[in-house]
Enzyme design. Structure first.
Site, PDB file in Angstrom:
ATOM      1  N   LYS A 144      12.413  53.047  62.662  1.00 32.22           N
ATOM      2  CA  LYS A 144      13.337  52.575  63.584  1.00 32.22           C
ATOM      3  C   LYS A 144      11.919  52.859  64.902  1.00 32.22           C
ATOM      4  O   LYS A 144      12.175  52.280  65.764  1.00 32.22           O
ATOM      5  CB  LYS A 144      13.674  53.559  64.268  1.00 32.22           C
ATOM      6  CG  LYS A 144      15.526  53.633  63.156  1.00 32.22           C
ATOM      7  CD  LYS A 144      16.473  54.379  63.887  1.00 32.22           C
ATOM      8  CE  LYS A 144      15.705  56.221  63.694  1.00 32.22           C
ATOM      9  NZ  LYS A 144      15.471  56.328  62.210  1.00 32.22           N
ATOM     10  N   GLN A 176      18.656  58.775  63.621  1.00 29.36           N
ATOM     11  CA  GLN A 176      18.585  59.341  62.308  1.00 29.36           C
ATOM     12  C   GLN A 176      19.402  58.431  62.438  1.00 29.36           C
ATOM     13  O   GLN A 176      18.616  57.068  62.125  1.00 29.36           O
ATOM     14  CB  GLN A 176      19.683  60.520  62.788  1.00 29.36           C
ATOM     15  CG  GLN A 176      19.534  61.657  63.275  1.00 29.36           C
ATOM     16  CD  GLN A 176      19.044  61.971  64.417  1.00 29.36           C
ATOM     17  OE1 GLN A 176      19.942  61.977  65.082  1.00 29.36           O
ATOM     18  NE2 GLN A 176      17.803  62.508  64.759  1.00 29.36           N
ATOM     19  N   GLY A 226      11.732  62.028  64.819  1.00 30.78           N
ATOM     20  CA  GLY A 226      10.241  61.389  65.039  1.00 30.78           C
ATOM     21  C   GLY A 226       9.872  60.336  64.835  1.00 30.78           C
ATOM     22  O   GLY A 226      10.345  59.255  63.615  1.00 30.78           O
ATOM     23  N   HIS A 227       9.621  59.352  65.872  1.00 28.44           N
ATOM     24  CA  HIS A 227       9.446  58.104  66.085  1.00 28.44           C
ATOM     25  C   HIS A 227       8.008  57.068  65.534  1.00 28.44           C
ATOM     26  O   HIS A 227       7.366  58.122  66.077  1.00 28.44           O
ATOM     27  CB  HIS A 227      10.356  57.296  67.020  1.00 28.44           C
ATOM     28  CG  HIS A 227      11.995  58.109  66.341  1.00 28.44           C
ATOM     29  ND1 HIS A 227      13.321  56.652  67.328  1.00 28.44           N
ATOM     30  CD2 HIS A 227      12.759  58.177  65.187  1.00 28.44           C
ATOM     31  CE1 HIS A 227      14.090  57.168  67.162  1.00 28.44           C
ATOM     32  NE2 HIS A 227      13.735  57.502  65.786  1.00 28.44           N
ATOM     33  N   ASP A 264      14.022  58.012  59.246  1.00 25.53           N
ATOM     34  CA  ASP A 264      12.839  57.603  59.484  1.00 25.53           C
ATOM     35  C   ASP A 264      13.001  55.962  58.684  1.00 25.53           C
ATOM     36  O   ASP A 264      11.822  55.945  57.529  1.00 25.53           O
ATOM     37  CB  ASP A 264      12.848  58.651  58.272  1.00 25.53           C
ATOM     38  CG  ASP A 264      12.257  59.597  59.114  1.00 25.53           C
ATOM     39  OD1 ASP A 264      11.883  59.868  59.375  1.00 25.53           O
ATOM     40  OD2 ASP A 264      12.330  60.615  58.039  1.00 25.53           O
TER      41      ASP A 264
HETATM   42  P1  GDP Z   1      11.698  56.159  62.573  1.00 29.41           P
HETATM   43  O1  GDP Z   1      12.692  57.076  62.266  1.00 29.41           O
HETATM   44  O2  GDP Z   1      12.877  55.430  62.107  1.00 29.41           O
HETATM   45  O3  GDP Z   1      11.485  55.675  63.521  1.00 29.41           O
HETATM   46  O4  GDP Z   1      11.116  56.020  61.111  1.00 29.41           O
HETATM   47  P2  GDP Z   1       9.362  56.972  60.608  1.00 29.41           P
HETATM   48  O5  GDP Z   1       8.384  56.642  61.960  1.00 29.41           O
HETATM   49  O6  GDP Z   1       9.880  59.115  60.512  1.00 29.41           O
HETATM   50  O7  GDP Z   1       9.211  57.232  59.855  1.00 29.41           O
HETATM   51  C1  GDP Z   1       8.655  55.573  59.172  1.00 29.41           C
HETATM   52  C2  GDP Z   1       7.324  54.898  59.016  1.00 29.41           C
HETATM   53  O8  GDP Z   1       6.557  54.132  58.408  1.00 29.41           O
HETATM   54  C3  GDP Z   1       6.236  55.551  59.992  1.00 29.41           C
HETATM   55  O9  GDP Z   1       5.017  56.203  59.157  1.00 29.41           O
HETATM   56  C4  GDP Z   1       5.798  54.175  59.985  1.00 29.41           C
HETATM   57  O10 GDP Z   1       4.560  54.000  60.786  1.00 29.41           O
HETATM   58  C5  GDP Z   1       5.947  54.029  58.795  1.00 29.41           C
HETATM   59  N1  GDP Z   1       6.024  52.601  58.666  1.00 29.41           N
HETATM   60  C6  GDP Z   1       7.132  51.469  59.923  1.00 29.41           C
HETATM   61  N2  GDP Z   1       6.991  50.000  59.456  1.00 29.41           N
HETATM   62  C7  GDP Z   1       6.737  50.351  57.361  1.00 29.41           C
HETATM   63  C8  GDP Z   1       5.690  49.258  57.617  1.00 29.41           C
HETATM   64  O11 GDP Z   1       6.705  47.998  57.221  1.00 29.41           O
HETATM   65  N3  GDP Z   1       5.299  49.384  55.808  1.00 29.41           N
HETATM   66  C9  GDP Z   1       4.780  50.905  55.782  1.00 29.41           C
HETATM   67  N4  GDP Z   1       3.873  50.566  54.352  1.00 29.41           N
HETATM   68  N5  GDP Z   1       5.522  51.791  56.799  1.00 29.41           N
HETATM   69  C10 GDP Z   1       5.155  51.469  57.959  1.00 29.41           C
HETATM   70  P1  IMO Z   2      14.654  59.948  62.663  1.00 26.66           P
HETATM   71  O1  IMO Z   2      15.282  59.249  63.874  1.00 26.66           O
HETATM   72  C1  IMO Z   2      15.610  62.057  58.946  1.00 26.66           C
HETATM   73  C2  IMO Z   2      18.769  65.980  58.859  1.00 26.66           C
HETATM   74  C3  IMO Z   2      17.574  66.888  58.491  1.00 26.66           C
HETATM   75  C4  IMO Z   2      19.062  67.027  57.818  1.00 26.66           C
HETATM   76  C5  IMO Z   2      20.005  66.903  58.760  1.00 26.66           C
HETATM   77  C6  IMO Z   2      20.261  67.700  59.874  1.00 26.66           C
HETATM   78  O2  IMO Z   2      13.427  60.326  62.744  1.00 26.66           O
HETATM   79  O3  IMO Z   2      15.167  59.386  62.124  1.00 26.66           O
HETATM   80  P2  IMO Z   2      19.368  68.132  62.088  1.00 26.66           P
HETATM   81  O4  IMO Z   2      18.919  69.315  62.703  1.00 26.66           O
HETATM   82  O5  IMO Z   2      19.933  67.057  62.393  1.00 26.66           O
HETATM   83  O6  IMO Z   2      21.036  69.080  62.489  1.00 26.66           O
HETATM   84  O7  IMO Z   2      19.671  68.205  60.819  1.00 26.66           O
HETATM   85  O8  IMO Z   2      19.625  65.863  58.979  1.00 26.66           O
HETATM   86  N1  IMO Z   2      17.183  64.101  60.232  1.00 26.66           N
HETATM   87  C7  IMO Z   2      16.904  63.790  60.237  1.00 26.66           C
HETATM   88  N2  IMO Z   2      16.522  63.052  58.914  1.00 26.66           N
HETATM   89  N3  IMO Z   2      15.021  61.540  60.308  1.00 26.66           N
HETATM   90  C8  IMO Z   2      15.673  61.851  61.582  1.00 26.66           C
HETATM   91  O9  IMO Z   2      15.492  61.630  62.827  1.00 26.66           O
HETATM   92  C9  IMO Z   2      16.970  63.396  61.324  1.00 26.66           C
HETATM   93  N4  IMO Z   2      16.849  64.119  61.875  1.00 26.66           N
HETATM   94  C10 IMO Z   2      17.386  64.833  61.166  1.00 26.66           C
HETATM   95  O10 IMO Z   2      16.381  66.752  57.730  1.00 26.66           O
HETATM   96  O11 IMO Z   2      19.054  67.059  56.685  1.00 26.66           O
HETATM   97 MG    MG Z   3      11.763  59.118  61.895  1.00 27.58          MG
END
Ligand code: GDP
Ligand code: IMO
Ligand code: MG
Length: 430
Positions: A16, A224, A40-41, A13
């Protein structure tokens, strides 16, 4: 041509999705190589938010080829649901712009049962998985029992593999006092999706080789993060795949030499979802503030993410383990308005001082962070698009991070929006 891998350098998170979306303007092919729909991207493009789990982030741009590589575990029903969801948002997904490795392993309903049973058995030390069946599907793959995409085109092979798989899992289903998986139902379910899934199936290693020969730029999208890596992460509180850049080669069928640049996506503070050690976690008002300002709720499960200070020791470890060439520092804006910031620069474990994160489960749970305090900034960085718009104290924070993690900042993200990104050094230029 250049091939760039984007990976998470913390616990996932990190942002990415946003960075891959931004970079995908420069690439022709975008490839997922590990994980599954536990990811979850989030992408924010022209005011529209896209939440992608299994689809590579390239799908939001027209004329890009998206590939799901052999290293990914695929739940076909989740995939088609996701395609329906993004199609309703106006995206157009076809077998020509989404190709799936014919040798990728499938996630079946039995894997989700097993995920739940596994967590129940772990009791108080549960991992807090996303309950998507990821771990059990990888277990079957390594155990040489998995059903793969190509099996859907060979009905006799499929039926006999399903027999072996169900016999294996029957023991556990029985132990958990659950009814046995119905073979006919499982096969019907697979038959109902097989033509559609097979229409996307390709030997993607050949497609990638051709793309490379045609001098196309390829972007590998990790899921991840390094601290969730099955080998290098906070085991057993990890996911069931290798999340570092080395997996881009094995998870897609390209040689290790194909990668020219590894970009580590790094949040300007730290978050983690699920259980496991987190030395710099803040359970006070500052942690709460980071969670609220950063909207730190899981994209997949909606769970609140745990928040804490930036851990430079851990990110430096990710830099070294993953061979990062640069980082994209994200969510700097979430730190706006704090009087002072802390960065973890070492750990204390009993009477020892450590400059790395140890492997032992007890040691990981008991290390105490050693902090350096840095001045905060009152001006906003939110939405900044040039370096000169940044407050001096924010630049000082970035420079200190670069020094401590031994890796330069190649990109800076200052909001969820695609355009609110500062490019320092283009990864596609190597
Ligand atoms: P990922 O799993 O690495 O793709 O990240 P996620 O999408 O799960 O979580 C990142 C969250 O931060 C999302 O809600 C993005 O829209 C948000 N985000 C990404 N870059 C920035 C930033 O520079 N500033 C803020 N405030 N939010 C950001
Ligand atoms: P992105 O790509 C954050 C965490 C789960 C749990 C552990 C194992 O959005 O960054 P799993 O279901 O993979 O066996 O769970 O890994 N986890 C993540 N945490 N971002 C993710 O993906 C994750 N995918 C799995 O919360 O702790
Ligand atoms: Mg994510």
């Amino acid at each position: 041509m250049t091939h760039v891998a984007v990976i998470g350098s913390q616990w996932g998170d990190e942002g990415k999705g946003k960075v891959v979306d931004w970079l995908s303007e420069r690439a022709e092919v975008i490839v997922r190589f590990q994980g599954g729909h536990n990811a979850g991207h989030t992408l924010v493009v022209d005011g529209v938010t896209y939440k992608l789990s299994l689809l590579p982030s390239g799908v939001v741009r027209p004329n890009k080829l998206s590939i799901i590589g052999n290293g990914v575990v695929i739940d076909p029903h989740a995939l088609f649901n996701e395609i329906e969801r993004v199609s309703a948002q106006g995206l157009h997904i076809t077998p020509e712009n989404l190709m799936i490795a014919d040798n990728a392993a499938l996630i079946l309903p039995v894997h989700q049962h097993m995920d739940g049973i596994g967590e129940k058995l772990r009791g108080a030390s549960k991992i807090g998985t996303t309950n998507r069946g990821i771990g059990p599907a990888y277990e079957d793959k390594i155990g040489r029992r998995a059903i793969r995409v190509c099996d859907l085109g060979e009905p006799e092979v499929l039926a006999s593999k399903v027999d072996s798989l169900l016999a294996y899992h029957a023991v556990m289903m029985d132990y958990a006092e659950l009814p046995p998986i119905n073979k006919a139902e499982l096969l019907d379910g697979l038959r109902s999706i097989s033509a559609r899934l097979l229409s996307h199936a390709r030997p993607v290693w050949r497609v990638l080789r051709q793309a490379s020969m045609d001098r196309k730029h390829i972007l590998f999208e990790g899921a991840q993060g390094t601290m969730l890596d099955i080998d290098h992460g906070t085991y057993p509180f990890v996911t069931s795949s290798n999340t570092i850049a080395g997996c881009a080669a094995t998870g897609s069928g390209m040689g290790v030499g194909a990668l020219n640049y590894v970009l580590g996506i790094t949040k300007a503070y730290t978050t983690r979802v699920g259980s496991g050690p987190f030395p710099t976690e803040l359970t006070d008002d500052i942690g709460k503030r980071l969670g609220e300002r950063g909207h730190e709720f899981g994209t997949v499960t909606g769970r609140a993410r745990r928040c804490g200070w930036f851990d430079a020791v851990m990110v430096r470890q990710a830099v070294h383990i993953g061979g990062l060439n640069g980082i994209a520092l994200t969510k700097l804006d979430v730190l706006d308005g704090l009087d002072e910031l802390r960065i973890c620069v070492g750990y204390r474990l009993g009477d020892r001082t450590l400059d790395y994160f140890p492997a032992g489960q007890n040691a990981q749970a008991h290390v105490e962070p050693i902090y350096e305090t840095i001045e905060g900034w009152s001006d906003t960085t939110h939405g900044c698009r040039t370096w000169k718009d940044l407050p001096a104290a924010a630049i000082k924070y970035i420079r200190r991070i670069e020094e401590l993690i031994e890796c330069p900042v190649a990109m800076l993200s200052t909001s969820p929006k695609r355009e609110d990104t500062i490019l320092v050094r283009d990864p596609f230029l190597g």
